[in-house]
Design an enzyme around this catalytic site. Structure first.
Site, PDB file in Angstrom:
ATOM      1  CB  SER A  33     -57.126  59.395 -51.693  1.00 38.77           C
ATOM      2  OG  SER A  33     -57.049  58.231 -52.459  1.00 38.77           O
ATOM      3  CG  ASN A  34     -53.920  55.227 -50.845  1.00 36.75           C
ATOM      4  OD1 ASN A  34     -53.631  54.849 -51.978  1.00 36.75           O
ATOM      5  ND2 ASN A  34     -54.954  54.721 -50.166  1.00 36.75           N
ATOM      6  CG  HIS A  35     -48.919  58.960 -52.943  1.00 36.69           C
ATOM      7  ND1 HIS A  35     -49.154  60.073 -53.695  1.00 36.69           N
ATOM      8  CD2 HIS A  35     -48.416  59.404 -51.763  1.00 36.69           C
ATOM      9  CE1 HIS A  35     -48.791  61.154 -53.031  1.00 36.69           C
ATOM     10  NE2 HIS A  35     -48.349  60.763 -51.836  1.00 36.69           N
ATOM     11  CB  SER A  36     -52.856  53.028 -54.498  1.00 32.80           C
ATOM     12  OG  SER A  36     -53.135  52.000 -55.424  1.00 32.80           O
ATOM     13  CB  ALA A 100     -53.742  51.417 -51.329  1.00 29.59           C
TER      14      ALA A 100
END
Ligand code: CTP
Ligand code: CA
Length: 224
Positions: A33-36, A100
């Site tokens: 995943s990502n930091h959004s 994101a």
């Protein structure tokens, strides 16, 4: 105190909005995943609702409550977000892609938890590209007014303008995520918004203030 009011700007406009990250499963207990955080997208949902829009928020996993009066559709993966958007895009006038979306997902999702093995000190993952949701929206024959985001760490304007053209967007809001304290997972943000033949700078502010300014700017350019 001066209150920015966006009261009737988007009255009756049907907005479909994506927000948050996506999660791309590797096995039943792991994902990429990502930091959004979803904060920017949720602030836009709230500001658009205040401006009179009928808002549907397709949201990846975030720790936020849906703003009042906003219909939320929960998804996890990019494929689910793609499906949720494509199922609803014909019924919207305005599309904003704030999510994101993970660009790639694991080629295979293991049914059981992947075990580490004694003899392998390295693990190689094969990833496959996810559909570009906003580019598909932009390519529709009767597309909604389409607004994208671009999170960049270098050459912000050049990349943002490239995405505006390539994805056939009406507007793109670029943020420089190399600046600490703004953008991904931060409470504040600053945006440079580009459209065909113009641009505007929305200076550093908390995300709700920024979202209200962005909604006002979109409303000025919105063509049904
Ligand atoms: N986007 C999307 N579907 C994807 C990837 C991105 O809808 N699979 C949307 C985002 O929601 C955003 C815009 O496309 O509105 C730009 O996302 P960004 O990640 O900046 O662009 P990419 O085209 O993925 O390029 P890159 O990550 O390589 O910079
Ligand atoms: Ca991307």
């Amino acid at each position: 105190c001066q209150q920015l009011t966006t009261a009737p700007l988007l009255a009756g406009v049907r907005l479909l909005l994506t927000a948050g990250p996506t999660r791309e499963a590797l096995d039943p207990v792991r994902f990429i995943s990502n930091h959004s955080s979803g904060k920017m997208g949720y602030a836009i949902a709230r500001a658009a609702r205040e401006a009179g829009a009928d808002v549907t928020l397709v949201s990846g996993p975030v720790a936020l409550a849906a703003p009042q009066g906003v219909a939320r559709v929960d998804v996890e993966s990019a494929l689910q977000m793609h499906q949720a958007v494509m199922n609803r895009v014909d019924e919207c006038d305005l599309f904003i892609g704030c999510a994101a979306v993970a660009d790639y997902r694991p080629a295979q999702v293991a049914c059981q938890k992947i075990k580490k093995t004694g003899d392998n000190d390295q693990m190689v993952l094969t990833l496959v590209k996810n559909p570009d949701i906003i580019a598909e929206v932009g390519a529709l024959p009767s597309k909604p007014f389409t607004v994208g985001f671009a999170a960049e760490t270098v050459d912000v304007e050049q990349y943002a303008l490239g995405k505006l053209q390539r994805k056939r967007l009406d507007m793109i809001a670029a943020n420089d995520v190399s600046q600490s304290g703004q953008g991904f997972n931060a409470d504040d943000n600053a945006l440079t918004v580009f459209w065909q033949g113009g641009q505007a700078t929305l200076p550093l502010a908390d995300k709700l203030t920024l979202a209200r300014h962005l909604v006002a700017l979109i409303a000025r350019h919105y063509r049904p």
